[in-house]
Design an enzyme around this catalytic site. Structure first.
Site, PDB file in Angstrom:
ATOM      1  N   THR A 175       0.812  -1.222   0.000  1.00 11.04           N
ATOM      2  CA  THR A 175       0.000   0.000   0.000  1.00 11.04           C
ATOM      3  C   THR A 175       0.847   1.274   0.000  1.00 11.04           C
ATOM      4  O   THR A 175       1.950   1.311   0.525  1.00 11.04           O
ATOM      5  CB  THR A 175      -0.925   0.026   1.232  1.00 11.04           C
TER       6      THR A 175
ATOM      7  N   GLY B   3       3.552  -2.669   7.802  1.00  9.33           N
ATOM      8  CA  GLY B   3       3.716  -3.283   9.117  1.00  9.33           C
ATOM      9  C   GLY B   3       5.123  -3.816   9.288  1.00  9.33           C
ATOM     10  O   GLY B   3       5.624  -4.526   8.431  1.00  9.33           O
TER      11      GLY B   3
ATOM     12  N   GLU C 187      -7.516  -6.038   4.075  1.00 10.63           N
ATOM     13  CA  GLU C 187      -7.812  -7.169   3.174  1.00 10.63           C
ATOM     14  C   GLU C 187      -9.138  -6.960   2.452  1.00 10.63           C
ATOM     15  O   GLU C 187      -9.900  -7.898   2.236  1.00 10.63           O
ATOM     16  CB  GLU C 187      -7.811  -8.493   3.951  1.00 10.63           C
TER      17      GLU C 187
END
Lengths: 706, 706
Positions: free
Chosen positions: A137, A176, A448
């Site tokens: 992303t 992350g 998701e």
């Protein structure tokens, strides 16, 4: 509490085994719970008071104890362990999962065999040498992967790719593990060779030196800081300034780039259904488990807490004895159980292995079911009549799982908030555990695939199934109900049993799908393009997906009830299943009335049945919650204690978490001046003006007159 | 963004004035916003990263700047200022309000004139000498004030009351300001004189020395620590161990205790309707303001954010151009505006002065309307036919405000979460402002009466209004629609205008109230007591309250539209009002279908109208949001910036809030050992056992076979 547990009309252990799928699963979970309750890394009593930075460090401490199991435990056992971890510490689950699920998953799905071996040798499995993160992303791009703007330009002179962030919006964002854990990143970037764009591919880029943890040249990484929840995972941003990686660092299982800059694309677009499916089923399981945790707290509190008495000098009434309080919680209990059985059946049906150290957990693993379909697709010739069947099955699975992910995560989020509100003021205390649970879980509705978008995807597939049904084609099992004669009527009287409720859902779901299909056709007829028409019928698509999904969950729960051995547990589960089906008929009452499946009187009867079921299930809420089998350590809320000694535990927890200050932090600086302050000095205007005595006298008189 | 603002089909300023009630109100709000944006105490850029303790201290810093206005500003102006503060910093609003609203309110409503003067002289108005808190709730007692267990026993020997916490459950809990701000507390305790209980009365108890802030003897205070939100207010617990206060510290406006221990009760139970009413209307206003703040963020982001493109090489589509995204936000925008106008009308109708330094803000002040009614009650003889009228009006006001508090705060909480989810991943960042907004606001659904309980109160009153209507009595204005001929049918075709929608709500609300009344009567007929029957028809009562309240909000909004001058602003507001009414018909579709007000085709038409209104209002979302008139400082979210420069602002905010660490906090301790670790040493079993060479050889062979 003892009274609530006395003589339950069923065997709590048997019920618990049923809800966990097998005795073995239950025992395994109990073993995991015992282990983590003794593991200092999983000390939970103080977590509601830790700062973001403290939580991050605490999370990192848990890596060491889990890495051991990754490499030694059978895969299904480790998978099951991770399911519990997700209920206990969602932030840690995410941080650990980023490497094994996303990074390793990307390598497995994208690397050529030689590349795969290279990374395994580097230590990817045991985290010894590489800790990976997943750079998909960007600041200005989320779900639309094809739109990412980071570039990977092939430099033929040096046989390297140049990874570059062309502008702020292309900054990798939400990554992350990037902020302070990862050494490497699987970067999604636009492949550019000889000035031509070839779409988004994956490149492994080293971020930090493994020995010193210094950032590599051209890499800029920052922490994206405070989030709503899951502060245990260190999401970061990454900017690349002309960072060079060897050509071999592009994952080349599918598309390949030769030394000369020739780009070879694979013959078929790759299927990623499998990846999505297993992730979604994991989220269905997590929705059930987290909702059960919230309900354990709210229902145990509801039998302990008393409010208002029926008569003078009587003990106050237990909250759970109020019909409205039963309404606030018991249907959600039924829903959590329904979703739990749905996830058990799906896991079995698709043989989903949610974790595989080599395949990557969470992100990848084609299930056997899908493997078969995929292989069939690849071997069948275009035009083979079986190919369409296979495609229909794939599509149905894909669309049903999209709807399930959306509506189950929403259901869980709502359950947590209902539970919190049902605990009154104490639900607002962080120590109740419910505020954090909400904040941690909320992201499941977004990542998701945003729930609304997934619902629409499901709705789109339903429209196409409807078209197939109209053409007389055989439908995939999940949507087969549409081709049955659905415009039947409800029983005119008598209790609605599971069969009746199932039929009601099938009929009404068919009707809302038909409505969506008609809306779509209507827009086409008015001249919209196919894409426009799909957008314009969004609301109907959304409703279709919702009703289809709820009906599906009910059907799975009913199947689970049918599969139980005869006995009181089966009877109880059937009652809970009826409650779920009837309550959702009430909730979606507009559709049931609109398509005249039920009339007003029948809807009143449904309402009365829901009231009745809530009242009768009230007597077993504690045994049912006990069967959820969540230890006090896992629940981590004084309000939800097994022994019901709520107030003492709560008071002790609050005192331990907030020891008295030796000195007031700001009394001298802020409070004392307030308490001792005098009105603001008025300037002595007369003196300032230098009035003559006479003038001053006049002034005084004037003031006195006022 | 400039394109979105170009040529709006109405005057944004005029619209803004309409939504603020008057030009003066809007100018005043703009003045407040300018002031606080320059006030260092209201620096907001870093608040999402502060710890609980830092927020507490920051909150206290704001006291000094506000105390000035309490004593110098006209009351209605200060009230309006506090409304803004509540939108900007709900934690501070609460902390400040506890003294002025609750503590001062308790004194004003409970103290005799001499007592009142005593406390004023002590410095209660200006906080110079006394900072008060409000000791009502206990660990085991929330809403049920009559059940508090703290005791106040009169000691005739010393002319004192002995305040005592008899057991853990009676610990004063949630007491705002107790943990580290208050010097005094208004303690609610059971009055015991000569061994006899006389019910709950209020006692002023000093908690801390004003000079040193040391706890007074017998007082034990602790911090109750971390909460879901509003960490700016220092809620605490208080335990009293035989604390003696002079007899004069019992507030004796109503019940009096003489030197000899004679207890004199007042002739009439006191009315507290006024207190509740003004608090509730404040919460209706806050629901609108907070929802508008959330929508400012989500709608501005929705025009800036683009995702997926309609065709190759086209700019991606703005989120707000997707019909489903319009559905996700625009109806909530309409709802926030509807609730805003409702609060404006209520404030005017009841002449509510939410703040009065002497009367107490938030908690007390009988409005003129209620004052009249109360006086009428006290002068009218029992049996006077006017008395019943007066009582009916009071009851209706009370019940309508209960429903409004519940459904407006729920609507706002839902709006915040919908807004957050509509911002995708970035909504999960703390810097979007939405997570904190949710956490802060959530308590509004619980305090001053749990929403579910308030809904049921409203439902109870509606059942009794229905009984009155059946008897042909004249109903109070808020429920008068029930006595009109309501079983009319919908227009069979054509566009539904505001009048039609109003009629639909009146008819269907009447029907759901009738259903609740019939359920109640049914349970009575089956032998339930009145109280039992009320509990058993809870679900129907709840639905009745919900439909009544939504219909009421619609009616108020419609009235506000009618009162506007002709012009494009009026047209726009009427469209927004139609959207609100129609969307809620969809949401409550089951009731509209059940009572056959609309049939399936008409419901389809409603859905299509909602779609159409969303599509047409899409073009004005930015001008409408601009008319909410919330400055960037107040909104405090890079996603909601006026200039639309979202990504730059967001990036800069994240960087400022998370400066790079000079040194990694735990690389050496936790990450390095992981990266460099070798597999666990296996013990050299052979050596440990001291095997002979021969045995060792056999062992080796055995292993090799395995």
């Amino acid at each position: 509490m003892a009274k609530e547990r006395a003589n339950p009309p069923f065997d709590v252990r048997k019920l618990s085994i049923a809800m966990h799928g097998s005795r073995k699963s239950l025992l395994l979970k109990e073993k995991f719970m015992a282990e983590i309750s003794r593991d200092p890394a999983f000390y939970l009593a103080d977590i509601y008071d830790l700062s973001k930075d403290q939580i991050r460090e605490r999370t990192m401490e848990k890596f060491a104890s889990l890495v051991h199991y990754v490499t030694t435990e059978p895969l299904d056992v480790f998978n099951y362990r991770m399911q519990l971890i997700s209920t206990v510490d969602p932030g840690f689950w995410t941080r650990f999962g980023v490497h094994f699920g996303l990074f390793l998953g990307a390598i497995r799905s994208g690397a050529s065999p030689a590349q795969f071996n290279y990374w395994i040798d580097k230590g990817v499995i045991g985290l010894n040498g590489v800790i990976g993160c997943f750079g998909m992303t960007e600041l200005a791009h989320g779900s639309n992967v094809a739109g990412v703007e980071t570039t990977a330009t092939f430099d033929e002179k040096t046989d390297e790719f140049v990874i570059h962030t062309p502008h702020l919006g292309a900054t990798k964002w939400w990554i992350g593990g990037a902020a302070s854990t990862a050494t490497h990143c699987a970067v999604f970037a636009q492949l550019i060779v000889k000035g031509k764009r070839h779409g988004v591919k994956t490149f492994i880029v080293q971020l930090r030196d493994v020995k010193t943890f210094q950032l590599r040249p051209g890499i800029n990484i920052g922490d994206i800081g405070k989030k709503m929840g899951r502060d245990g995972i260190d999401n970061g941003y990454i900017q690349f300034t002309y960072v060079r990686v060897p050509r071999a660092h592009m994952l080349m299982k599918h598309t390949q780039v030769s030394r000369e800059g020739i780009v070879v694309d694979p013959p078929l677009a790759q299927l990623t259904y499998g990846a999505l499916l297993s992730g979604r089923i994991a989220m269905v399981a997590d929705s059930s488990n987290t909702a059960k945790k919230a309900l354990t707290i709210a229902l145990r509190y509801a039998v302990v807490r008393r409010q208002f008495s029926a008569g003078k000098n009587q003990l106050e009434t237990q909250l759970i004895d109020y019909p409205i309080h039963q309404r606030r919680l018991i249907p959600y209990m039924a829903q959590a159980i329904a979703i739990g059985f749905t996830s058990l059946i799906l896991t079995k049906m698709y043989n989903v292995r949610l974790y595989h150290a080599l395949e990557g957990w969470l992100y990848l693993t084609l299930s056997n079911f899908l493997q078969e379909l995929t292989e069939a697709m690849e071997t069948l010739e275009p035009g083979d009549p079986n190919l369409k069947d296979v495609l229909a099955k794939l599509k149905e699975t894909h669309s049903t799982s999209a709807g399930l992910k959306a509506f189950c995560t929403w259901a869980c989020l709502e359950t947590i908030d209902k539970c919190r509100q049902s605990c009154g003021g104490h639900g607002y205390s962080a120590y109740s555990g419910l505020p954090n649970m909400y904040a941690d879980f909320a992201v499941q509705c977004t990542w998701e695939g945003d729930n609304t978008i997934l619902s629409l995807q499901s709705g789109r597939a339903l429209i196409s199934s409807w078209a197939d049904a109209k053409k007389g084609k055989t439908l995939a099992p999940g949507v087969a109900y549409m081709s049955e004669k659905s415009n039947v009527n409800a029983k005119s009287s008598g209790k609605l049993d599971l069969q009746d409720i199932d039929q009601a859902w099938a009929c009404v779901a068919t009707n809302v799908v038909r409505k969506a299909a008609e809306d779509f056709a209507g827009h086409i007829a008015k001249g919209s393009s196919k894409d426009e028409a799909m957008e314009k019928c969004s609301q109907s698509r959304f409703i279709a997906a919702k009703l289809h999904t709820i009906g599906y969950i009910f059907r799975m729960f009913r199947r689970a009830c049918d599969e139980q051995e005869e006995g009181p547990e089966k009877q109880l589960l059937s009652d809970i299943c009826r409650l779920y089906g009837l309550w959702q008929i009430e909730e979606q009452g507009a559709s049931f009335l609109k398509y005249a499946y039920f009339n007003a009187q029948q809807m009143d009867a449904v309402q009365a049945e829901v009231d009745g079921l809530c009242a009768s299930l009230r007597n077993v809420v504690i045994p049912v919650v006990d069967a959820f089998a969540l230890s006090d350590h896992v629940v981590n809320s004084p309000l939800g204690r097994y022994d019901g000694d709520v107030y003492t535990a709560y008071f002790n927890h609050v005192c331990a978490a907030n020891p008295p200050n030796k000195e007031h932090p700001y009394f001298e600086r802020l409070i004392k001046p307030l308490l001792e302050r005098k009105p603001l000095d008025e300037e002595d205007v007369d003196a300032a003006m230098g009035f003559s005595e006479e003038l001053a006298e006049m002034e005084k008189e004037r003031k006195a007159k006022k």
